[in-house]
Design an enzyme around this catalytic site. Structure first.
Site, PDB file in Angstrom:
ATOM      1  N   ASN A  46       0.841  -1.271   0.031  1.00 32.23           N
ATOM      2  CA  ASN A  46       0.046   0.047  -0.063  1.00 32.23           C
ATOM      3  C   ASN A  46       0.906   1.139  -0.048  1.00 32.23           C
ATOM      4  O   ASN A  46       0.512   2.297   0.263  1.00 32.23           O
ATOM      5  CB  ASN A  46      -0.724   0.054   1.426  1.00 32.23           C
ATOM      6  CG  ASN A  46      -2.013  -1.103   1.221  1.00 32.23           C
ATOM      7  OD1 ASN A  46      -2.479  -1.341   0.009  1.00 32.23           O
ATOM      8  ND2 ASN A  46      -2.459  -1.503   2.301  1.00 32.23           N
ATOM      9  N   HIS A 131     -14.891  -0.607   5.088  1.00 29.79           N
ATOM     10  CA  HIS A 131     -13.830  -1.362   5.952  1.00 29.79           C
ATOM     11  C   HIS A 131     -14.419  -2.119   7.199  1.00 29.79           C
ATOM     12  O   HIS A 131     -15.300  -1.521   7.865  1.00 29.79           O
ATOM     13  CB  HIS A 131     -12.767  -0.384   6.122  1.00 29.79           C
ATOM     14  CG  HIS A 131     -11.523  -0.951   6.496  1.00 29.79           C
ATOM     15  ND1 HIS A 131     -11.205  -1.248   7.968  1.00 29.79           N
ATOM     16  CD2 HIS A 131     -10.688  -1.633   5.997  1.00 29.79           C
ATOM     17  CE1 HIS A 131     -10.177  -2.000   7.985  1.00 29.79           C
ATOM     18  NE2 HIS A 131      -9.634  -2.063   7.004  1.00 29.79           N
ATOM     19  N   GLU A 173     -16.063   5.413   2.083  1.00 33.41           N
ATOM     20  CA  GLU A 173     -14.855   5.426   1.890  1.00 33.41           C
ATOM     21  C   GLU A 173     -14.294   6.177   0.689  1.00 33.41           C
ATOM     22  O   GLU A 173     -15.047   6.178  -0.259  1.00 33.41           O
ATOM     23  CB  GLU A 173     -14.057   4.061   1.744  1.00 33.41           C
ATOM     24  CG  GLU A 173     -14.188   3.103   2.887  1.00 33.41           C
ATOM     25  CD  GLU A 173     -13.509   1.876   2.686  1.00 33.41           C
ATOM     26  OE1 GLU A 173     -12.077   1.697   2.493  1.00 33.41           O
ATOM     27  OE2 GLU A 173     -14.298   0.700   3.039  1.00 33.41           O
ATOM     28  N   SER A 177     -10.965  -0.068  -0.476  1.00 35.52           N
ATOM     29  CA  SER A 177      -9.931  -1.121  -0.319  1.00 35.52           C
ATOM     30  C   SER A 177      -9.617  -2.198  -1.147  1.00 35.52           C
ATOM     31  O   SER A 177      -8.537  -2.581  -1.425  1.00 35.52           O
ATOM     32  CB  SER A 177      -9.468  -1.184   1.102  1.00 35.52           C
ATOM     33  OG  SER A 177     -10.423  -2.026   1.688  1.00 35.52           O
ATOM     34  N   ASP A 202     -13.723   7.846   5.450  1.00 34.76           N
ATOM     35  CA  ASP A 202     -12.349   7.144   5.713  1.00 34.76           C
ATOM     36  C   ASP A 202     -11.620   7.328   4.289  1.00 34.76           C
ATOM     37  O   ASP A 202     -11.981   6.663   3.290  1.00 34.76           O
ATOM     38  CB  ASP A 202     -12.544   5.880   6.228  1.00 34.76           C
ATOM     39  CG  ASP A 202     -11.157   5.049   6.237  1.00 34.76           C
ATOM     40  OD1 ASP A 202     -10.317   5.400   6.239  1.00 34.76           O
ATOM     41  OD2 ASP A 202     -11.315   3.705   6.107  1.00 34.76           O
ATOM     42  N   HIS A 205      -7.005   5.070   1.537  1.00 32.41           N
ATOM     43  CA  HIS A 205      -6.517   4.678   0.331  1.00 32.41           C
ATOM     44  C   HIS A 205      -6.115   5.957  -0.672  1.00 32.41           C
ATOM     45  O   HIS A 205      -5.606   5.781  -1.952  1.00 32.41           O
ATOM     46  CB  HIS A 205      -6.795   3.387  -0.394  1.00 32.41           C
ATOM     47  CG  HIS A 205      -6.762   2.455   0.545  1.00 32.41           C
ATOM     48  ND1 HIS A 205      -5.844   1.304   0.367  1.00 32.41           N
ATOM     49  CD2 HIS A 205      -7.528   1.808   1.501  1.00 32.41           C
ATOM     50  CE1 HIS A 205      -5.864   0.191   1.324  1.00 32.41           C
ATOM     51  NE2 HIS A 205      -7.047   0.382   2.031  1.00 32.41           N
ATOM     52  N   LYS A 238      -0.560   4.215   4.369  1.00 31.45           N
ATOM     53  CA  LYS A 238      -0.569   3.719   3.039  1.00 31.45           C
ATOM     54  C   LYS A 238       0.262   4.679   2.370  1.00 31.45           C
ATOM     55  O   LYS A 238       1.528   4.320   2.426  1.00 31.45           O
ATOM     56  CB  LYS A 238      -1.982   3.910   2.579  1.00 31.45           C
ATOM     57  CG  LYS A 238      -2.928   2.635   2.575  1.00 31.45           C
ATOM     58  CD  LYS A 238      -3.186   2.442   4.223  1.00 31.45           C
ATOM     59  CE  LYS A 238      -4.076   1.282   4.456  1.00 31.45           C
ATOM     60  NZ  LYS A 238      -4.575   0.909   5.819  1.00 31.45           N
TER      61      LYS A 238
END
Length: 385
Positions: A46, A131, A173, A177, A202, A205, A238
């Site tokens: 990541n 997540h 998100e 992910s 969130d 990533h 990440k």
């Protein structure tokens, strides 16, 4: 016999080809990884910008330990500076640091709805692909949990319209992910406003990898002068190639978290050394235009070659490029076959993803070369044939 269920469950996992194991990594970069004295091309990292390969200057005078909880004596100047920097970049009123993104996500949701009387009149609306940390936080809160189909605004709208809750929190998100696609942030914000709801994002990533200066999924909102989500979670594990997380929001919201967030209250504060080095990395990320351009170039090359060779990659424009094979056994065999050709890839199986959606989760970084990606494509064809 007591605890006989442990062996029963382990055997069941093994039989279903779902047993998880750890691999001891001898060394790793964003491009390569060495395990059991064998070096592979690393397509499971990541570290999207390759910053983990960049050395940081460590001064012996830096303090490693924070010594206590941030509400005792653990909140030091280095942590405050990191929080203030992120607040300045986004325009939030306040922030608070956590030692992990999982802790940040789950504890914020639990703390927000800790009052049982208020929670009885509250509802949390979560994307079905959120997540585990977000789902766990909602399940362990006192508010009602409502799931909506992935990125389905009509389904979310229907759920919101049917809800009689006074306090509504929508959670999604920035970049998902396991699928690598992105949330429709502008539309989510519009929907939240229309239903007098808050939005929590969130951006684990997205932060660092997306946006002209690496501010992630929300940078486009800033560019257009739009409002930001009421709660934004930034994680450092990440693209920042560090660890920990920061929750950003209004000063009033963060003050509330300081009173009722049990993870924050009863955990030792982030190391001041880690906070200081993370701040240095964040400042480097802001000007890492070349790395982001290289990452995007690598993503484009992979997608182009995958299309040319008829590889069924999911729709994603981010560094996460999954190939869904469905069968857990087939996915694990494909990953093992790739190892024989010097390629390390994650075989993602249930319960991390839904039943019958086991996949090879390919993650690209700025450190990969064109030759690396060409090699990956070549052996992917053989491994999943």
């Amino acid at each position: 016999m007591p605890f006989e269920f442990i062996n029963t469950h382990l055997q069941a996992r093994k039989q279903d080809v779902l047993l998880r194991n750890r691999h001891t990594v001898q060394s790793a970069t964003a491009r390569t990884i060495t395990i059991n004295d064998v070096t592979y091309l690393n397509f499971a990292s990541n570290d999207y910008l390759g910053f983990g390969d960049c050395a940081l200057n460590l001064e012996q005078s830096q303090i490693l330990g924070s010594h206590s909880s941030p509400l005792v004596t653990g909140y030091q100047a280095q942590q405050q500076q990191l929080e203030h920097y992120l607040c300045e970049q986004f325009g939030y009123g306040a922030g608070m640091l956590f030692s992990s993104g999982f802790s940040a996500n789950s504890s914020v949701i639990k703390a927000l709805f800790q009052d049982k009387t208020a929670a009885q009149n509250s509802a949390i609306f979560q994307d079905k692909l959120n997540h585990a940390s977000l789902i766990d936080g909602a399940m362990h809160s006192n508010a009602a949990l409502v799931r909506f189909n992935h990125n389905d605004l009509n389904h979310l709208r229907s759920r919101l319209e049917k809800s009689k809750a006074q306090n509504k929190l929508i959670i999604s998100e920035g970049v998902f992910s396991m699928d690598g696609d992105t949330a429709p942030l502008k539309e989510l914000l519009t929907l939240a406003k229309a239903h007098n709801a808050w939005l929590m994002i969130d951006d684990a990533h997205g932060f660092g990898a997306l946006g002209k200066t690496g501010l992630g999924s929300c940078e486009a909102l800033l560019d257009e002068g739009l409002a930001l989500p009421e709660i934004l979670v930034i994680t450092f594990g990440k693209a920042v190639a560090s660890s920990g997380a920061c929750v950003l929001g209004s000063k009033q919201f963060i003050d509330y978290m300081l009173q009722f967030n049990r993870d924050y209250t009863y955990s030792t504060a982030m190391s001041p050394l880690m906070a200081n080095l993370t701040l240095l990395r964040l400042k480097a990320i802001k000007t890492a235009t070349n790395k982001r351009e290289q990452l995007n170039s690598n993503i484009d090359l992979f997608k182009q070659l995958a299309k040319t060779h008829n590889l069924a990659v999911m729709e994603s424009n981010t560094a996460i490029q999954p190939i869904v094979l469905g069968c857990a056994e087939q996915t694990l065999k494909a990953a093992e076959e790739l190892k024989k050709h010097g390629i390390w890839l994650s075989a993602i199986r249930p319960p991390t993803v839904a039943h019958n959606t086991a996949r090879l989760r390919i993650t690209l970084t700025a450190a990969h070369t064109q030759a690396d990606i060409t090699t990956l494509i070549k052996h992917l064809k053989g491994a999943i044939a």
